[in-house]
Design a protein around this motif. Structure first.
Motif, PDB file in Angstrom:
ATOM      1  N   VAL A   1       0.841  -1.046  -0.127  1.00 47.96           N
ATOM      2  CA  VAL A   1      -0.143   0.009  -0.310  1.00 47.96           C
ATOM      3  C   VAL A   1       0.838   1.339   0.067  1.00 47.96           C
ATOM      4  O   VAL A   1       0.717   2.181  -0.734  1.00 47.96           O
ATOM      5  N   ASN A   2       1.886   1.325   0.986  1.00 51.52           N
ATOM      6  CA  ASN A   2       2.835   2.521   0.924  1.00 51.52           C
ATOM      7  C   ASN A   2       3.609   2.657  -0.568  1.00 51.52           C
ATOM      8  O   ASN A   2       3.721   3.748  -0.930  1.00 51.52           O
ATOM      9  N   LEU A   3       3.841   1.467  -1.226  1.00 54.50           N
ATOM     10  CA  LEU A   3       4.404   1.684  -2.501  1.00 54.50           C
ATOM     11  C   LEU A   3       3.607   2.388  -3.560  1.00 54.50           C
ATOM     12  O   LEU A   3       3.848   3.151  -4.127  1.00 54.50           O
ATOM     13  N   ILE A   4       2.086   2.046  -3.230  1.00 55.69           N
ATOM     14  CA  ILE A   4       1.024   2.337  -4.238  1.00 55.69           C
ATOM     15  C   ILE A   4       1.059   3.880  -3.936  1.00 55.69           C
ATOM     16  O   ILE A   4       1.176   4.768  -4.962  1.00 55.69           O
ATOM     17  N   PHE A   5       1.338   4.276  -2.581  1.00 54.64           N
ATOM     18  CA  PHE A   5       0.942   5.877  -2.414  1.00 54.64           C
ATOM     19  C   PHE A   5       2.376   6.495  -3.053  1.00 54.64           C
ATOM     20  O   PHE A   5       2.297   7.626  -3.416  1.00 54.64           O
ATOM     21  N   GLY A   6       3.430   5.686  -2.905  1.00 57.76           N
ATOM     22  CA  GLY A   6       4.637   6.460  -3.296  1.00 57.76           C
ATOM     23  C   GLY A   6       4.739   6.450  -4.925  1.00 57.76           C
ATOM     24  O   GLY A   6       5.146   7.652  -5.363  1.00 57.76           O
TER      25      GLY A   6
ATOM     26  N   THR B   1      -2.013  -3.289  -6.578  1.00 63.05           N
ATOM     27  CA  THR B   1      -3.243  -3.438  -5.797  1.00 63.05           C
ATOM     28  C   THR B   1      -3.783  -4.821  -5.999  1.00 63.05           C
ATOM     29  O   THR B   1      -4.361  -5.430  -5.207  1.00 63.05           O
ATOM     30  N   LEU B   2      -3.567  -5.525  -7.091  1.00 61.81           N
ATOM     31  CA  LEU B   2      -3.797  -6.815  -7.108  1.00 61.81           C
ATOM     32  C   LEU B   2      -3.116  -7.750  -6.125  1.00 61.81           C
ATOM     33  O   LEU B   2      -3.620  -8.773  -5.925  1.00 61.81           O
ATOM     34  N   THR B   3      -2.090  -7.387  -5.793  1.00 60.64           N
ATOM     35  CA  THR B   3      -1.293  -8.163  -4.755  1.00 60.64           C
ATOM     36  C   THR B   3      -1.715  -7.834  -3.192  1.00 60.64           C
ATOM     37  O   THR B   3      -1.619  -8.771  -2.575  1.00 60.64           O
ATOM     38  N   VAL B   4      -2.205  -6.624  -2.978  1.00 60.91           N
ATOM     39  CA  VAL B   4      -2.420  -6.494  -1.600  1.00 60.91           C
ATOM     40  C   VAL B   4      -3.850  -6.488  -1.277  1.00 60.91           C
ATOM     41  O   VAL B   4      -4.306  -6.461  -0.020  1.00 60.91           O
ATOM     42  N   ILE B   5      -4.801  -6.747  -2.352  1.00 61.52           N
ATOM     43  CA  ILE B   5      -6.071  -6.933  -2.056  1.00 61.52           C
ATOM     44  C   ILE B   5      -6.399  -8.337  -1.659  1.00 61.52           C
ATOM     45  O   ILE B   5      -5.682  -9.377  -1.776  1.00 61.52           O
TER      46      ILE B   5
END
Length: 149
Positions: free
Chosen positions: A103-108, A145-149
């Motif tokens: 999630v933090n990488l997504i925001f990054g 996203t596919l990985t963290v859901i």
């Protein structure tokens, strides 16, 4: 739409392989087993995405730093300061387990896209930059996203 030169487009798309591979190995058990057998646990699932994602955020800091060299005065100072943020984000925010780190990488990556936009507005990037960065960021965020859901 500004046409992206062939080399940056192809290299950018090849750079997506660890993100796509990581997502695929989360969703396809046989692919994960194959990757585990031939490459080891670091190169499947969220682990390949997290490690590679941290490297790419740091790489993007270097790219932005290069763009900042085209600026002068206060704009250069702002550019250099903003350029270090993606690497610092990766360093401080990519721990804490695969889900929170993802999630933090997504925001990054979304944050880097905002920085790309700022540098583009300042006239420091090639005309095609935002087209390329939007495409690559969309795919990276989708894979994470596919990985963290």
């Amino acid at each position: 739409m500004n046409k992206i030169p062939r080399a940056p487009l192809i290299l950018g798309l090849f750079g997506l392989i660890p993100f796509v591979w990581g997502a695929a190995t989360v969703w396809i058990d046989d692919l994960a087993a194959l990757g585990l057998q031939y490459m080891g646990p670091r190169f499947i699932g969220p682990y390949v995405q997290l490690f590679y994602g941290s490297i790419i955020l740091s790489f993007m800091s270097g790219v932005l730093w290069g763009f900042a060299t085209k600026a002068t005065g206060a704009q250069a100072t702002a550019g250099y300061t903003l350029a270090v943020l993606p690497a610092l984000w990766a360093f401080f925010m990519s721990g804490g387990g695969p889900s929170s780190a993802g999630v933090n990488l997504i925001f990054g990556f979304l944050g880097v896209l905002l920085l790309d936009f700022a540098f583009s507005r300042w006239g420091l990037t090639p005309a095609w930059w935002m087209t390329l960065r939007t495409l690559l960021t969309a795919i990276v965020v989708a894979c994470l996203t596919l990985t963290v859901i």
